[in-house]
Design an enzyme around this catalytic site. Structure first.
Site, PDB file in Angstrom:
ATOM      1  N   ASP A   1      33.365  31.145  -8.793  1.00 23.79           N
ATOM      2  CA  ASP A   1      34.208  31.266  -7.470  1.00 23.79           C
ATOM      3  C   ASP A   1      33.510  31.800  -6.346  1.00 23.79           C
ATOM      4  O   ASP A   1      32.512  32.322  -6.373  1.00 23.79           O
ATOM      5  CB  ASP A   1      35.552  32.004  -7.713  1.00 23.79           C
ATOM      6  CG  ASP A   1      35.616  33.159  -8.299  1.00 23.79           C
ATOM      7  OD1 ASP A   1      34.105  33.943  -8.337  1.00 23.79           O
ATOM      8  OD2 ASP A   1      36.365  33.882  -8.840  1.00 23.79           O
TER       9      ASP A   1
ATOM     10  N   ASN B   1      46.658  40.640 -11.868  1.00 25.28           N
ATOM     11  CA  ASN B   1      47.781  39.932 -12.300  1.00 25.28           C
ATOM     12  C   ASN B   1      47.486  38.885 -13.288  1.00 25.28           C
ATOM     13  O   ASN B   1      48.059  37.765 -13.542  1.00 25.28           O
ATOM     14  CB  ASN B   1      48.304  39.003 -10.949  1.00 25.28           C
ATOM     15  CG  ASN B   1      47.260  38.306 -10.290  1.00 25.28           C
ATOM     16  OD1 ASN B   1      45.909  38.001 -10.740  1.00 25.28           O
ATOM     17  ND2 ASN B   1      47.397  37.763  -9.139  1.00 25.28           N
TER      18      ASN B   1
ATOM     19  N   HIS C   1      44.520  36.944 -13.119  1.00 26.28           N
ATOM     20  CA  HIS C   1      43.641  35.724 -12.988  1.00 26.28           C
ATOM     21  C   HIS C   1      42.248  35.893 -13.542  1.00 26.28           C
ATOM     22  O   HIS C   1      41.746  36.812 -13.820  1.00 26.28           O
ATOM     23  CB  HIS C   1      43.738  35.700 -11.273  1.00 26.28           C
ATOM     24  CG  HIS C   1      43.055  36.583 -10.590  1.00 26.28           C
ATOM     25  ND1 HIS C   1      43.553  37.375  -9.717  1.00 26.28           N
ATOM     26  CD2 HIS C   1      41.546  36.713 -10.661  1.00 26.28           C
ATOM     27  CE1 HIS C   1      42.393  37.927  -9.082  1.00 26.28           C
ATOM     28  NE2 HIS C   1      41.339  37.857  -9.543  1.00 26.28           N
TER      29      HIS C   1
ATOM     30  N   GLU D   1      45.199  31.823  -9.837  1.00 30.40           N
ATOM     31  CA  GLU D   1      46.234  32.765  -9.804  1.00 30.40           C
ATOM     32  C   GLU D   1      47.426  32.375 -10.934  1.00 30.40           C
ATOM     33  O   GLU D   1      47.281  31.138 -11.419  1.00 30.40           O
ATOM     34  CB  GLU D   1      46.581  32.771  -8.273  1.00 30.40           C
ATOM     35  CG  GLU D   1      45.772  33.127  -7.473  1.00 30.40           C
ATOM     36  CD  GLU D   1      45.584  34.961  -7.372  1.00 30.40           C
ATOM     37  OE1 GLU D   1      45.788  35.334  -8.184  1.00 30.40           O
ATOM     38  OE2 GLU D   1      45.387  35.204  -6.267  1.00 30.40           O
TER      39      GLU D   1
HETATM   40  C1  GLP Z   1      37.946  39.007  -8.288  1.00 29.98           C
HETATM   41  C2  GLP Z   1      37.058  37.805  -8.944  1.00 29.98           C
HETATM   42  C3  GLP Z   1      37.228  37.628 -10.471  1.00 29.98           C
HETATM   43  C4  GLP Z   1      37.132  38.931 -11.152  1.00 29.98           C
HETATM   44  C5  GLP Z   1      38.089  39.921 -10.527  1.00 29.98           C
HETATM   45  C6  GLP Z   1      37.951  41.269 -11.102  1.00 29.98           C
HETATM   46  O1  GLP Z   1      39.498  38.523  -8.166  1.00 29.98           O
HETATM   47  N1  GLP Z   1      37.442  36.405  -8.532  1.00 29.98           N
HETATM   48  O2  GLP Z   1      36.374  36.574 -11.025  1.00 29.98           O
HETATM   49  O3  GLP Z   1      37.363  38.918 -12.451  1.00 29.98           O
HETATM   50  O4  GLP Z   1      38.015  39.964  -8.960  1.00 29.98           O
HETATM   51  O5  GLP Z   1      37.247  42.082 -10.436  1.00 29.98           O
HETATM   52  P1  GLP Z   1      36.731  43.704 -10.599  1.00 29.98           P
HETATM   53  O6  GLP Z   1      35.802  43.460 -11.957  1.00 29.98           O
HETATM   54  O7  GLP Z   1      35.988  44.191  -9.762  1.00 29.98           O
HETATM   55  O8  GLP Z   1      38.094  44.384 -11.205  1.00 29.98           O
END
Ligand code: GLP
Length: 252
Positions: A66, A135, A137, A142
């Site tokens: 993403d 949440n 995702h 989402e």
């Molecule tokens: C973002 C990314 C996700 C990732 C999530 C968790 O929203 N789009 O791909 O898994 O953050 O991030 P973190 O590892 O910093 O908790």
């Protein structure tokens, strides 16, 4: 499906070893890459291991999950920037084979179609790494996103913007939209490894464990995959029943 290792470092050792195994048997493998703080120790360990063992990464093809809409590659909070800092600039990746959605693209619809098609043309993803949002995702899919979705534009939820706001100077700077690989693209990967570490992932791990395969819990789609692992550390596992997780032995 749920596996446990003591801490983020032991998870990084395990995941890096799995990646190196794959790259050694298939130097032109297609990797699905994730960003976020969970992946930082993984990329640190992978960088060290690839350097130490002199592994060839120049033939790899990578697709990131993403990117934020509105942020260019030189913006420190863009996922382009993250990947350069944490992985691509540290090893001899062939940069024309490392793909991320372009957050500044004018024709977003065309880009989305192209991105999913490019993955198919590369032969599909061999190994997809995933983190998880509070949440549930994955990527930026989402809750409520169709399990049939391909690469698409998303409006980020208030919770996701709040969670990711910690990386930005103020909430006003947090983008409101992103481009993400769809859930159908993700589930087509041949192998999937989802990593969750730390106390702040304990609730979502319990939610995921108890959830049916349901679009309101996007990560639950991987329960229908026959080669997927969810790897948690002790902190992220603390709300799971003890019989839920198999212990993993780190292979390095
Ligand atoms: C973002 C990314 C996700 C990732 C999530 C968790 O929203 N789009 O791909 O898994 O953050 O991030 P973190 O590892 O910093 O908790």
């Amino acid at each position: 499906m749920f596996f446990i290792l003591p801490n983020p470092q032991s998870i990084a050792d395990y995941v890096s070893a799995r990646l190196v195994d794959l790259i050694s048997t298939k130097p032109q493998a297609v990797l699905g890459l994730a960003t976020g703080s969970t992946m930082e120790p993984v990329y640190d360990r992978l960088t060290a291991q690839v350097t130490l063992e002199d592994i060839d990464v120049s033939q790899l093809i990578t697709f990131n999950l993403d990117e934020y809409i509105g942020l260019g590659a030189d913006h420190p909070q863009s996922y382009h920037y993250y990947m350069s800092e944490h992985l691509f600039n540290r090893l001899a990746f062939a940069r024309h084979k490392t793909f991320l959605p372009d957050g500044l693209c004018v024709d977003l619809q065309e880009q989305c179609e192209l991105y999913s098609r490019k993955i198919a043309e590369a032969g599909g993803i061999d190994l997809q790494l995933l983190g998880i949002g509070g949440n549930g995702h994955i990527g930026f899919n989402e809750p409520g996103t169709s399990f049939q979705s391909r690469t698409h534009v998303v409006d980020l939820s208030a919770q996701t913007r709040l969670d990711n706001g910690r990386f930005f100077a103020s909430m006003d700077e947090v983008p409101t939209q992103a481009i993400t690989l769809g859930l159908q693209d993700i589930i087509e990967a041949k192998q999937i490894i989802l990593v969750a570490t730390g106390n702040n992932k304990a609730q979502v791990m319990a939610d995921l464990y108890y959830s049916a395969i349901d679009e309101n819990m996007p990560a639950s789609i991987i329960k229908q995959h026959n080669n997927a692992m969810i790897i948690v550390d002790e902190a992220a596992a603390k709300l799971l029943p003890s019989e839920a997780c198999k212990p993993l032995i780190a292979t390095v």
